[in-house]
Scaffold this motif. Structure first.
Motif, PDB file in Angstrom:
ATOM      1  N   UNK A  64       0.818  -1.028   0.116  1.00 23.31           N
ATOM      2  CA  UNK A  64      -0.021   0.154  -0.081  1.00 23.31           C
ATOM      3  C   UNK A  64       0.732   1.440   0.023  1.00 23.31           C
ATOM      4  N   UNK A  65       1.779   1.240   0.737  1.00 18.58           N
ATOM      5  CA  UNK A  65       2.730   2.474   0.671  1.00 18.58           C
ATOM      6  C   UNK A  65       3.642   2.662  -0.590  1.00 18.58           C
ATOM      7  N   UNK A  99      -7.816  -3.406  -3.971  1.00 17.58           N
ATOM      8  CA  UNK A  99      -7.835  -3.026  -2.601  1.00 17.58           C
ATOM      9  C   UNK A  99      -8.459  -4.326  -1.601  1.00 17.58           C
ATOM     10  N   UNK A 141       2.648   1.982  -3.157  1.00 15.52           N
ATOM     11  CA  UNK A 141       1.926   2.684  -4.224  1.00 15.52           C
ATOM     12  C   UNK A 141       1.443   4.055  -3.826  1.00 15.52           C
ATOM     13  N   UNK A 142       1.072   4.255  -2.574  1.00 18.98           N
ATOM     14  CA  UNK A 142       0.941   5.769  -2.215  1.00 18.98           C
ATOM     15  C   UNK A 142       2.058   6.608  -2.222  1.00 18.98           C
ATOM     16  N   UNK A 143       3.328   6.048  -2.186  1.00 16.84           N
ATOM     17  CA  UNK A 143       4.512   6.756  -2.329  1.00 16.84           C
ATOM     18  C   UNK A 143       5.074   6.912  -3.486  1.00 16.84           C
ATOM     19  N   UNK A 144       4.172   6.366  -4.521  1.00 25.24           N
ATOM     20  CA  UNK A 144       4.485   6.663  -6.204  1.00 25.24           C
ATOM     21  C   UNK A 144       5.775   5.609  -6.299  1.00 25.24           C
ATOM     22  N   UNK A 161     -15.307   1.983  -3.091  1.00 19.78           N
ATOM     23  CA  UNK A 161     -14.015   2.393  -3.531  1.00 19.78           C
ATOM     24  C   UNK A 161     -12.959   1.563  -3.140  1.00 19.78           C
ATOM     25  N   UNK A 162     -13.113   0.748  -2.208  1.00 23.10           N
ATOM     26  CA  UNK A 162     -12.144   0.218  -1.598  1.00 23.10           C
ATOM     27  C   UNK A 162     -11.320   0.739  -0.630  1.00 23.10           C
ATOM     28  N   UNK A 222      -5.244  -6.935  -1.815  1.00 21.78           N
ATOM     29  CA  UNK A 222      -3.792  -6.227  -1.806  1.00 21.78           C
ATOM     30  C   UNK A 222      -2.903  -7.144  -0.902  1.00 21.78           C
ATOM     31  N   UNK A 229       4.847  12.608  -3.359  1.00 22.36           N
ATOM     32  CA  UNK A 229       5.921  12.378  -4.398  1.00 22.36           C
ATOM     33  C   UNK A 229       5.399  12.493  -5.788  1.00 22.36           C
ATOM     34  N   UNK A 230       4.286  12.609  -5.995  1.00 27.41           N
ATOM     35  CA  UNK A 230       3.978  12.541  -7.289  1.00 27.41           C
ATOM     36  C   UNK A 230       4.318  13.660  -8.121  1.00 27.41           C
ATOM     37  N   UNK A 256       3.588   2.435  -9.279  1.00 27.73           N
ATOM     38  CA  UNK A 256       2.484   2.822  -9.681  1.00 27.73           C
ATOM     39  C   UNK A 256       1.372   1.834  -9.936  1.00 27.73           C
ATOM     40  N   UNK A 257       0.356   2.059  -9.525  1.00 28.73           N
ATOM     41  CA  UNK A 257      -0.809   1.254 -10.111  1.00 28.73           C
ATOM     42  C   UNK A 257      -1.829   1.940 -10.665  1.00 28.73           C
ATOM     43  N   UNK A 258      -2.404   1.008 -11.753  1.00 30.92           N
ATOM     44  CA  UNK A 258      -3.412   1.531 -12.560  1.00 30.92           C
ATOM     45  C   UNK A 258      -4.384   0.408 -12.867  1.00 30.92           C
ATOM     46  N   UNK A 259      -5.697   0.716 -12.405  1.00 26.04           N
ATOM     47  CA  UNK A 259      -6.680  -0.604 -12.568  1.00 26.04           C
ATOM     48  C   UNK A 259      -7.914   0.086 -11.708  1.00 26.04           C
ATOM     49  N   UNK A 260      -8.686  -1.349 -11.505  1.00 25.50           N
ATOM     50  CA  UNK A 260      -9.923  -1.099 -10.654  1.00 25.50           C
ATOM     51  C   UNK A 260      -9.481  -1.056  -9.385  1.00 25.50           C
ATOM     52  N   UNK A 261      -9.647   0.180  -8.591  1.00 25.17           N
ATOM     53  CA  UNK A 261      -9.132   0.229  -7.017  1.00 25.17           C
ATOM     54  C   UNK A 261      -9.744  -0.704  -6.080  1.00 25.17           C
ATOM     55  N   UNK A 262     -11.136  -0.726  -6.255  1.00 25.99           N
ATOM     56  CA  UNK A 262     -11.941  -1.770  -5.104  1.00 25.99           C
ATOM     57  C   UNK A 262     -11.365  -3.107  -5.319  1.00 25.99           C
ATOM     58  N   UNK A 281     -11.830   5.116  -8.592  1.00 23.85           N
ATOM     59  CA  UNK A 281     -12.158   3.712  -8.400  1.00 23.85           C
ATOM     60  C   UNK A 281     -11.734   2.996  -9.868  1.00 23.85           C
ATOM     61  N   UNK A 282     -11.889   3.775 -10.828  1.00 23.16           N
ATOM     62  CA  UNK A 282     -11.617   3.121 -12.335  1.00 23.16           C
ATOM     63  C   UNK A 282     -10.304   3.121 -12.602  1.00 23.16           C
ATOM     64  N   UNK A 283      -9.547   3.899 -12.049  1.00 25.70           N
ATOM     65  CA  UNK A 283      -8.066   4.064 -12.619  1.00 25.70           C
ATOM     66  C   UNK A 283      -6.918   3.993 -11.411  1.00 25.70           C
TER      67      UNK A 283
END
Lengths: 152, 490
Positions: A114-115, A132, A117-120, B24-25, A135, B363-364, A123-129, B420-422
């Protein structure tokens, strides 16, 4: 352990995941095509150690030129159905990109998914729910990949 | 139709919000973010904000947030807001008496937080007239602050204004978790009454004042956010009680409009600790215009909402930021300063230093976005949004590339899908203009701040510094025009 990027490496990782029923059960409802874009992959010296029949020379050449490996991990009903180098016609539903060392940190338990990704860092691209929800399973997947990886 | 009760209404809103987080998760992700919560296991209100703001994501981890530090930050937040207005009154008094030379109008020593809440810097003369335009000739503005975890009001403090200038500070109440940190200066300021300010006579009374109940509903000031979901409703609930208190204590002010400004600790600290004025203005835009973030409740409220603000938030974000900068700072952009010294607010200083070194969207985005880049920032959103709401003109080629690859923006419609889609939980900023770095600027004193043209770039800052500009605002117009000439700009 098999060398990274070789046929045996893809096979060993797939087997390691699929042979544990707990893994399969934990992602039983998952149908994802995961594109892993790995920058700075540890491939220095790989050419000298492998034969052309264990790694496609064209792919190796491209990886060396771009300093990047693109892998596809197709998961169906919790099983890894395919783990291989990505092709242009792949249609991933999840993209995870980052430096190899950042994935490795998760695999070795030195960083949390999780960190990262949050710290870049990854990088995650996709359906977040969906991500999550699984994870912890994604983390397990990195652990298995890293545990089955030998670098040249 | 049968009217539903307060508790039922609150429960409906709560369930709706929890369902959104779940869909949204975000509920699952929040559970993994224990490093940034002072109270693991509890979900704060407005948790959505915690996911996206570098302030909470990075700084709270950096300092190791814990319950004690959380309470301390609440205190620091309180005193900084309060003394800001006191200082603003002094500054505006001085500036009205002295004739300020043209080249010193934007000198940071002459700028003050003459706004309600005191969150953005303005020229004293402009601040006075804009306050009249916003709130009317006579207004009492009280700020109501709420703990994100307990949903309790923990302080109410504000000012009565005549002709746009605060003339009397009125501290309604502050709970014991605030007053336990009071030093001698604070005890004088918040537990004694003078010609300049009115407060309950002791720390105990200060706390007890928050137990005043609404005459009709019986709800205590302290508990209003536990019974009302939305910050607008907190204001409505508390306003009746404060109105009664004002009649008791200040009958001469009953003619003045009473404004409530309601906010949670996190939103308040974000607003108070912004690096620059352009950054503050985007947060005002989001706070009052939460559809921009895909949120269906307010993050902040003015009760009643001044009509002029209602008009301004209807503008695109970029236009809003430019108008606000023009209105209050003559089109310049200020690095905000703290009024309190570091000894009194050490944690807020740490936060400011962290943000200055890393940039507000780290950091982005690494570095400090120039004001014109901030004005065009695209926030993460829980709903589908459209670029038209944010931008006056189309994105640069480079910005389009990022918008397409990271946010899946549609070039034809300008639409951007929800988070939630990206999976996008961060702001996107135009990369075609290079980020500013802390080292670009003359040494920064966070009790003084600096002021720069709205159109600064690294090149322009470099030229202005080379020519002798020190960031103080003195002769800013001259140095800005000189730099423009050197850069070949008209």
């Amino acid at each position: 352990m098999p060398l990274i990027g070789t046929k045996k490496w893809f096979e060993a990782t797939t087997k390691a995941w699929n042979s544990d029923p707990d893994n399969v059960k934990s992602m039983a409802e998952v149908q994802e095509s995961i594109l892993l874009v790995v920058d700075d992959p540890p491939i220095k010296g790989l050419r000298e150690k492998v034969e052309s029949d264990v790694i496609d020379p064209e792919i190796l050449k491209r990886m060396e030129a771009e300093n990047r490996a693109e892998l596809i991990l197709n998961i169906e009903d919790g099983q890894i159905k395919e783990f291989r180098f990505a092709r242009p016609d792949d249609r991933p539903t999840v993209i995870l990109s980052g430096k190899y060392e950042e994935f490795e940190k998760v695999g070795k338990g030195e960083a949390e998914t999780v960190w990262q990704i949050l710290d870049a860092k990854v990088k995650f691209k996709g359906v977040l729910p969906r991500f999550a929800t699984y994870i912890d399973e994604y983390t397990k997947l990195w652990q298995i990949i890293i545990a089955n990886t030998e670098v040249p | 139709m049968e009217e539903i009760g307060l508790e039922e209404k609150f429960e409906i809103e709560k369930v709706k919000w929890e369902k959104t987080l779940e869909e949204m998760g975000l509920d699952k992700i929040w559970k993994k973010m224990v490093a940034i919560t002072p109270f693991p296991g509890k979900t704060p209100m407005f948790a959505e904000v915690w996911f996206v703001m570098p302030f909470t994501r990075n700084f709270f981890r950096e300092v190791g947030i814990n319950p004690e530090l959380w309470q301390r930050l609440k205190y620091e937040n309180f005193v900084e807001w309060s003394y800001r207005v006191d200082r603003a009154v002094e500054t505006s008094d001085r500036c009205m008496k002295e004739k300020i030379p043209k080249e010193e109008i934007y000198w940071t020593k002459n700028l003050c937080y003459l706004s309600h809440p005191p969150a953005y810097l303005c020229r004293p003369d402009v601040g006075k007239s804009s306050c009249v335009a916003l709130y009317g000739k006579y207004a009492t503005c009280e700020y109501v602050h709420v703990d994100d975890f307990t949903r309790e009001v923990y302080w109410v403090n504000g000012y009565h204004n005549e002709d746009g200038i605060p003339v009397h500070r009125w501290t309604v109440g502050a709970d014991e978790n605030i007053s336990k940190y009071f030093d001698a200066e604070d005890d004088v300021a918040f537990t004694q009454s003078t010609a300049e300010h009115t407060a309950p006579a002791s720390r105990k009374e200060l706390d007890e004042r928050l137990d005043r109940r609404h005459l009709r509903t019986g709800i205590k000031i302290r508990d209003a956010p536990k019974k009302h979901w939305d910050p607008y409703d907190w204001g409505m609930a508390v306003r009746d009680v404060i109105t009664d208190l004002r009649i008791e204590s200040f009958p001469k002010w009953v003619h003045a409009t009473l404004y409530m400004s309601c906010v949670s600790m996190i939103s308040s600290t974000i607003a108070q600790s912004v690096l620059t004025s352009s950054e503050f203005f985007i947060y005002v835009y989001y706070g009052l215009n939460t559809t921009a973030l895909g949120i269906n409740y307010n993050l902040f409220s003015y009760v009643p909402l001044p009509p002029m603000i209602r008009v301004l938030i209807g503008l695109p974000q970029e236009t809003f930021v430019k108008r606000m900068s023009q209105l209050f700072l003559g089109g310049y952009d200020a690095f905000h300063r703290y009024t309190c010294k570091e000894k009194k607010i050490p944690n807020l200083f740490k936060l400011k230093r962290y943000t200055f070194e890393h940039g507000q969207f780290f950091p982005h985005y690494k570095g400090i976005p120039p004001p014109m880049v901030i004005a065009r920032a695209i926030p993460p959103s829980l709903q589908k949004i459209n670029l038209k709401q944010f931008l006056e003109t189309p994105p640069s080629k480079e910005f389009w590339e990022i918008l397409e690859s990271e946010a899946r923006a549609n070039r034809e419609t300008g639409e951007i899908p929800p988070a939630d889609e990206t999976g996008r939980m961060y702001f996107l900023l135009d990369p075609s203009i290079e980020p500013l770095k802390a080292k670009d600027f003359p040494p920064m004193d966070f009790n003084e701040g600096q002021i720069w043209p709205f159109d600064i770039t690294r090149e322009k800052v470099e030229i202005m510094v080379e020519e002798g500009y020190d960031g103080s605002g003195r002769n800013i117009e001259y140095y800005s025009e000189l730099a423009n000439k050197k850069m070949g700009k008209k």
